[in-house]
Design an enzyme around this catalytic site. Sequence first.
Site, PDB file in Angstrom:
ATOM      1  N   SER A  96      45.494  58.038  15.029  1.00  0.00           N
ATOM      2  CA  SER A  96      44.233  57.392  14.681  1.00  0.00           C
ATOM      3  C   SER A  96      43.066  58.180  15.271  1.00  0.00           C
ATOM      4  CB  SER A  96      44.226  55.964  15.238  1.00  0.00           C
ATOM      5  OG  SER A  96      42.909  55.469  15.201  1.00  0.00           O
ATOM      6  N   GLY A 116      43.566  51.776  22.955  1.00  0.00           N
ATOM      7  CA  GLY A 116      43.978  51.770  24.351  1.00  0.00           C
ATOM      8  C   GLY A 116      44.438  50.433  24.911  1.00  0.00           C
ATOM      9  N   HIS A 170      45.068  58.307  10.334  1.00  0.00           N
ATOM     10  CA  HIS A 170      44.654  56.906  10.271  1.00  0.00           C
ATOM     11  C   HIS A 170      43.163  56.823  10.630  1.00  0.00           C
ATOM     12  CE1 HIS A 170      45.417  52.544  10.525  1.00  0.00           C
ATOM     13  NE2 HIS A 170      44.648  52.543  11.600  1.00  0.00           N
ATOM     14  N   GLY A 193      39.965  46.214  17.059  1.00  0.00           N
ATOM     15  CA  GLY A 193      38.610  46.474  17.539  1.00  0.00           C
ATOM     16  C   GLY A 193      38.524  47.568  18.578  1.00  0.00           C
ATOM     17  N   PHE A 194      39.610  47.827  19.262  1.00  0.00           N
ATOM     18  CA  PHE A 194      39.583  48.810  20.350  1.00  0.00           C
ATOM     19  C   PHE A 194      40.894  49.581  20.400  1.00  0.00           C
ATOM     20  CE2 PHE A 194      37.243  45.021  21.516  1.00  0.00           C
ATOM     21  CZ  PHE A 194      35.996  45.532  21.840  1.00  0.00           C
ATOM     22  N   HIS A 242      41.850  52.097   7.304  1.00  0.00           N
ATOM     23  CA  HIS A 242      42.062  50.735   7.786  1.00  0.00           C
ATOM     24  C   HIS A 242      40.694  50.061   7.898  1.00  0.00           C
ATOM     25  CE1 HIS A 242      43.613  48.133  11.437  1.00  0.00           C
ATOM     26  NE2 HIS A 242      43.276  47.397  10.395  1.00  0.00           N
ATOM     27  N   ASP A 298      50.355  49.123  14.292  1.00  0.00           N
ATOM     28  CA  ASP A 298      49.083  49.660  14.794  1.00  0.00           C
ATOM     29  C   ASP A 298      48.674  48.951  16.077  1.00  0.00           C
ATOM     30  OD1 ASP A 298      46.674  50.958  14.986  1.00  0.00           O
ATOM     31  OD2 ASP A 298      45.742  49.952  13.261  1.00  0.00           O
ATOM     32  N   GLY A 299      48.668  49.711  17.184  1.00  0.00           N
ATOM     33  CA  GLY A 299      48.184  49.159  18.447  1.00  0.00           C
ATOM     34  C   GLY A 299      49.211  49.259  19.562  1.00  0.00           C
ATOM     35  N   MET A 314      38.350  47.332   8.832  1.00  0.00           N
ATOM     36  CA  MET A 314      38.166  46.125   9.659  1.00  0.00           C
ATOM     37  C   MET A 314      36.739  45.656   9.415  1.00  0.00           C
ATOM     38  SD  MET A 314      40.264  47.452  12.966  1.00  0.00           S
ATOM     39  CE  MET A 314      40.240  49.123  12.368  1.00  0.00           C
ATOM     40  N   ASP A 369      40.008  54.306  11.224  1.00  0.00           N
ATOM     41  CA  ASP A 369      39.622  52.923  11.514  1.00  0.00           C
ATOM     42  C   ASP A 369      38.149  52.695  11.221  1.00  0.00           C
ATOM     43  OD1 ASP A 369      42.041  51.691  12.652  1.00  0.00           O
ATOM     44  OD2 ASP A 369      41.849  53.275  14.157  1.00  0.00           O
ATOM     45  N   MET A 423      35.244  50.160  11.319  1.00  0.00           N
ATOM     46  CA  MET A 423      34.876  48.890  11.972  1.00  0.00           C
ATOM     47  C   MET A 423      33.402  48.597  11.728  1.00  0.00           C
ATOM     48  SD  MET A 423      36.780  49.211  15.635  1.00  0.00           S
ATOM     49  CE  MET A 423      38.444  49.863  15.799  1.00  0.00           C
ATOM     50  N   GLY A 464      46.838  55.998  18.604  1.00  0.00           N
ATOM     51  CA  GLY A 464      45.489  56.432  18.964  1.00  0.00           C
ATOM     52  C   GLY A 464      45.471  57.064  20.333  1.00  0.00           C
ATOM     53  N   SER A 465      45.414  56.218  21.364  1.00  0.00           N
ATOM     54  CA  SER A 465      45.230  56.748  22.719  1.00  0.00           C
ATOM     55  C   SER A 465      46.462  57.465  23.241  1.00  0.00           C
ATOM     56  CB  SER A 465      44.813  55.621  23.664  1.00  0.00           C
ATOM     57  OG  SER A 465      45.695  54.548  23.548  1.00  0.00           O
ATOM     58  N   MET A 497      49.083  44.404  12.927  1.00  0.00           N
ATOM     59  CA  MET A 497      48.318  44.699  14.145  1.00  0.00           C
ATOM     60  C   MET A 497      49.116  44.197  15.341  1.00  0.00           C
ATOM     61  SD  MET A 497      45.493  46.369  13.543  1.00  0.00           S
ATOM     62  CE  MET A 497      45.235  46.417  15.299  1.00  0.00           C
TER      63      MET A 497
HETATM   64  C1  DX5 Z   1      42.556  49.129  16.667  1.00  0.00           C
HETATM   65  C2  DX5 Z   1      42.825  50.158  15.612  1.00  0.00           C
HETATM   66  C3  DX5 Z   1      43.910  51.121  15.939  1.00  0.00           C
HETATM   67  C4  DX5 Z   1      43.699  51.928  17.185  1.00  0.00           C
HETATM   68  C5  DX5 Z   1      45.010  52.025  17.886  1.00  0.00           C
HETATM   69  O1  DX5 Z   1      41.760  48.132  16.162  1.00  0.00           O
HETATM   70  O2  DX5 Z   1      43.154  49.561  14.381  1.00  0.00           O
HETATM   71  O3  DX5 Z   1      44.205  51.976  14.843  1.00  0.00           O
HETATM   72  O4  DX5 Z   1      43.222  53.228  16.945  1.00  0.00           O
HETATM   73  O5  DX5 Z   1      44.801  52.586  19.124  1.00  0.00           O
HETATM   74  P1  DX5 Z   1      45.912  52.615  20.236  1.00  0.00           P
HETATM   75  O6  DX5 Z   1      47.064  53.418  19.686  1.00  0.00           O
HETATM   76  O7  DX5 Z   1      45.222  53.262  21.380  1.00  0.00           O
HETATM   77  O8  DX5 Z   1      46.314  51.190  20.514  1.00  0.00           O
HETATM   78 ZN    ZN Z   2      43.922  50.927  12.757  1.00  0.00          ZN
END
Ligand code: DX5
Ligand code: ZN
Length: 223
Positions: free
Chosen positions: A12, A149, A37, A146-147, A70, A179-180, A72, A39, A41, A201-202, A141
């Site tokens: 992501s 990490g 991916h 929203g975030f 994705h 995801d997450g 949101m 995101d 938002m 992501g992180s 999810m």
């Molecule tokens: C969160 C996003 C994710 C996010 C995942 O709302 O939809 O795609 O990037 O990040 P990690 O892998 O750090 O949980």
């Molecule tokens: Zn996502």
Amino acid sequence: MERDKKIIFAPSLLSGNFADVQGSVKLIEDANSDWIHLDVMDGVFVPNITFGHKMVQDIRKITKLPLDVHLMTVHPENHISDFVKAGADYITFHLEAAVHSHRIIQQIKELGCKAGISIVPGTPAGTLSELLPFLDLILIMSVNPGFGGQSMITETLDKINFLNDLRKDKGYNYLISIDGGVNRDNAEMIKRKGTDVLISGSSFFKSSDPIAEAALIRGNKGV
Ligand code: DX5
Ligand code: ZN
């Protein structure tokens, strides 16, 4: 006969460097990733604001990897056409943000894109039942959106079993995406449940060696 199929690994961009998107995309490619991916938002459906279709359009010009958008956002129906034109391959919107979900799925598919739907941790997978025959992808999810990490809410993974069993019983074709909070320690367990797409992501971008990290998350057995 639990899965031997190839995992789709989708970093992501959210945890990448927004001041060097090209560098982040290159890192994703160098790690042998399958998708990117993205995101989106809006600061309303989720607290954060990230980027819109212009970002997708510009990324489309610098990579051939499939773009997994994705959304949101509230009123996802208002944005579909822009993201299709920008070059998205998959567009996923939130069940919780839509009244006419079936119509939005049709809208995405009629414009030539693959259609996905996502549910937040508090939404039961059963609420998707009527939509399952029409979907190309379901994004579960495993954190509250929203975030990046955050730690995975492992209870959300029971939804994979439910959706995987239904897929087998009824012959549905959707991919299941998580995801997450995906990382090297939980990836194998998530895959074994029948997941097709691992979003990271992180764990990918914050690693001191993202390429090695990607290999660990995907698994090393030639996936
Ligand atoms: C969160 C996003 C994710 C996010 C995942 O709302 O939809 O795609 O990037 O990040 P990690 O892998 O750090 O949980
Ligand atoms: Zn996502």
